[in-house]
Design an enzyme around this catalytic site. Structure first.
Site, PDB file in Angstrom:
ATOM      1  N   SER A 135       9.156   0.751  -1.721  1.00 38.60           N
ATOM      2  CA  SER A 135      10.116   1.480  -2.360  1.00 38.60           C
ATOM      3  C   SER A 135      11.518   1.429  -1.430  1.00 38.60           C
ATOM      4  O   SER A 135      12.537   1.038  -2.224  1.00 38.60           O
ATOM      5  CB  SER A 135       9.972   2.918  -2.717  1.00 38.60           C
ATOM      6  OG  SER A 135       8.868   3.135  -3.691  1.00 38.60           O
ATOM      7  N   HIS A 184      12.286  10.709  -2.986  1.00 41.89           N
ATOM      8  CA  HIS A 184      12.992   9.382  -3.638  1.00 41.89           C
ATOM      9  C   HIS A 184      14.393   9.623  -4.227  1.00 41.89           C
ATOM     10  O   HIS A 184      15.115   8.753  -3.699  1.00 41.89           O
ATOM     11  CB  HIS A 184      12.042   8.979  -4.609  1.00 41.89           C
ATOM     12  CG  HIS A 184      10.822   8.110  -4.105  1.00 41.89           C
ATOM     13  ND1 HIS A 184      11.055   6.710  -3.999  1.00 41.89           N
ATOM     14  CD2 HIS A 184       9.656   8.600  -3.524  1.00 41.89           C
ATOM     15  CE1 HIS A 184       9.719   6.234  -3.706  1.00 41.89           C
ATOM     16  NE2 HIS A 184       9.003   7.240  -3.090  1.00 41.89           N
ATOM     17  N   GLY A 209       0.918  -1.330  -0.011  1.00 41.33           N
ATOM     18  CA  GLY A 209      -0.070   0.136  -0.057  1.00 41.33           C
ATOM     19  C   GLY A 209       0.732   1.355   0.052  1.00 41.33           C
ATOM     20  O   GLY A 209       2.017   1.146  -0.010  1.00 41.33           O
ATOM     21  N   ALA A 249      16.580  11.826  -2.976  1.00 40.26           N
ATOM     22  CA  ALA A 249      17.499  12.049  -1.768  1.00 40.26           C
ATOM     23  C   ALA A 249      18.125  10.629  -1.201  1.00 40.26           C
ATOM     24  O   ALA A 249      19.234  10.606  -0.752  1.00 40.26           O
ATOM     25  CB  ALA A 249      16.981  13.001  -0.842  1.00 40.26           C
ATOM     26  N   ARG A 250      17.266   9.653  -1.547  1.00 36.86           N
ATOM     27  CA  ARG A 250      17.707   8.139  -0.915  1.00 36.86           C
ATOM     28  C   ARG A 250      18.562   7.743  -1.766  1.00 36.86           C
ATOM     29  O   ARG A 250      19.227   6.765  -1.498  1.00 36.86           O
ATOM     30  CB  ARG A 250      16.511   7.662  -0.710  1.00 36.86           C
ATOM     31  CG  ARG A 250      15.568   7.848   0.483  1.00 36.86           C
ATOM     32  CD  ARG A 250      14.699   6.955   1.028  1.00 36.86           C
ATOM     33  NE  ARG A 250      13.840   6.078  -0.077  1.00 36.86           N
ATOM     34  CZ  ARG A 250      12.505   5.902  -0.255  1.00 36.86           C
ATOM     35  NH1 ARG A 250      11.733   6.338   1.005  1.00 36.86           N
ATOM     36  NH2 ARG A 250      12.045   5.299  -1.138  1.00 36.86           N
ATOM     37  N   GLY A 268       6.409   0.961   2.509  1.00 35.45           N
ATOM     38  CA  GLY A 268       7.878   0.605   2.793  1.00 35.45           C
ATOM     39  C   GLY A 268       8.380  -0.035   1.696  1.00 35.45           C
ATOM     40  O   GLY A 268       9.582  -0.621   1.576  1.00 35.45           O
ATOM     41  N   ASP A 293      10.412   1.948 -10.509  1.00 32.03           N
ATOM     42  CA  ASP A 293       9.534   2.651  -9.336  1.00 32.03           C
ATOM     43  C   ASP A 293       8.576   3.806  -9.969  1.00 32.03           C
ATOM     44  O   ASP A 293       9.097   4.633 -10.132  1.00 32.03           O
ATOM     45  CB  ASP A 293      10.491   2.988  -8.139  1.00 32.03           C
ATOM     46  CG  ASP A 293       9.618   3.244  -6.641  1.00 32.03           C
ATOM     47  OD1 ASP A 293       8.491   2.909  -6.784  1.00 32.03           O
ATOM     48  OD2 ASP A 293      10.303   3.591  -6.183  1.00 32.03           O
ATOM     49  N   THR A 344       9.461   6.337 -13.114  1.00 32.57           N
ATOM     50  CA  THR A 344       8.273   6.217 -14.064  1.00 32.57           C
ATOM     51  C   THR A 344       7.454   7.335 -13.801  1.00 32.57           C
ATOM     52  O   THR A 344       6.280   7.366 -14.588  1.00 32.57           O
ATOM     53  CB  THR A 344       7.340   5.005 -13.729  1.00 32.57           C
ATOM     54  OG1 THR A 344       6.972   4.932 -12.316  1.00 32.57           O
ATOM     55  CG2 THR A 344       8.319   3.944 -14.190  1.00 32.57           C
ATOM     56  N   ALA A 345       7.581   8.017 -12.744  1.00 32.80           N
ATOM     57  CA  ALA A 345       6.433   9.442 -12.532  1.00 32.80           C
ATOM     58  C   ALA A 345       6.785  10.365 -13.431  1.00 32.80           C
ATOM     59  O   ALA A 345       7.857  10.859 -13.953  1.00 32.80           O
ATOM     60  CB  ALA A 345       6.809   9.857 -11.035  1.00 32.80           C
TER      61      ALA A 345
END
Length: 176
Positions: A14, A50, A8, A52-53, A12, A83, A33-34
């Site tokens: 990603s 995302h 969902g 930054a990680r 967690g 992702d 993909t966004a």
């Protein structure tokens, strides 16, 4: 090895996929993909979170609708982290809510074919949306139906499927 990671919103999934990618000995390509749409600052903040990680050594691909091309160009030993599948599906909806069904069918079939043929390892992140009620709006119903069917097809061709809930992975298929 192809691995579908689902869960969902804010489950967690990603982060779990990124942890798996960090363990990969070879090169990693993060496939974003966004689609950034003007005026959505909250979504832009999610994208920045995302970004930054991600480690600086990961290659970035932003293929738009054509995910199959990235899989076809991948080399053996490379890991692709896609992702996320729901954001990819959103690319087939216009700003007016119209759904490009023909384009979606073509690109979904190409993705499934490329996934079965690729020599790379692939981590696919997708939202699990099948636990809710049937949405009232037509656009949302199309999204839920199409993503649910895509998730089933991906799970069928992936050697491993993991459900992430509350940050905890649960193996549904394949090695634990």
């Amino acid at each position: 090895m192809n691995h579908l990671i689902t869960g969902g919103a804010r489950s967690g999934k990603s982060r779990f996929a990124e942890q798996l990618a960090l363990q990969h000995a070879g090169s990693v390509c993060y496939v974003a993909t966004a689609e950034r749409r003007a005026g959505d600052e909250a979504f832009a903040a999610r994208i920045a979170h995302h970004q930054a990680r991600r480690p600086p050594g990961w290659r970035l691909a932003e293929p738009g609708r054509e995910l199959a091309a990235v899989l076809a160009a991948a080399v053996p030993g490379e890991l692709l982290l896609l992702d996320c599948m729901g954001m990819w599906l959103m690319r087939f909806f216009g700003t007016d809510g119209d759904f490009d069904h023909a384009g979606w069918q073509q690109q979904r079939a190409a993705l499934l074919q490329a996934l079965a043929a690729t020599q790379a390892s692939v981590l696919l992140v997708s939202n699990e949306i099948g636990w809710g009620v049937v949405p009232l709006g037509a656009e949302t119903r199309v999204f839920v139906d199409e993503l649910g069917w895509l998730n089933q097809q991906l799970a069928e061709v992936c050697q491993q499927v993991t459900l992430v809930a509350c940050g905890q992975p649960l193996c549904l298929k394949g090695p634990a």
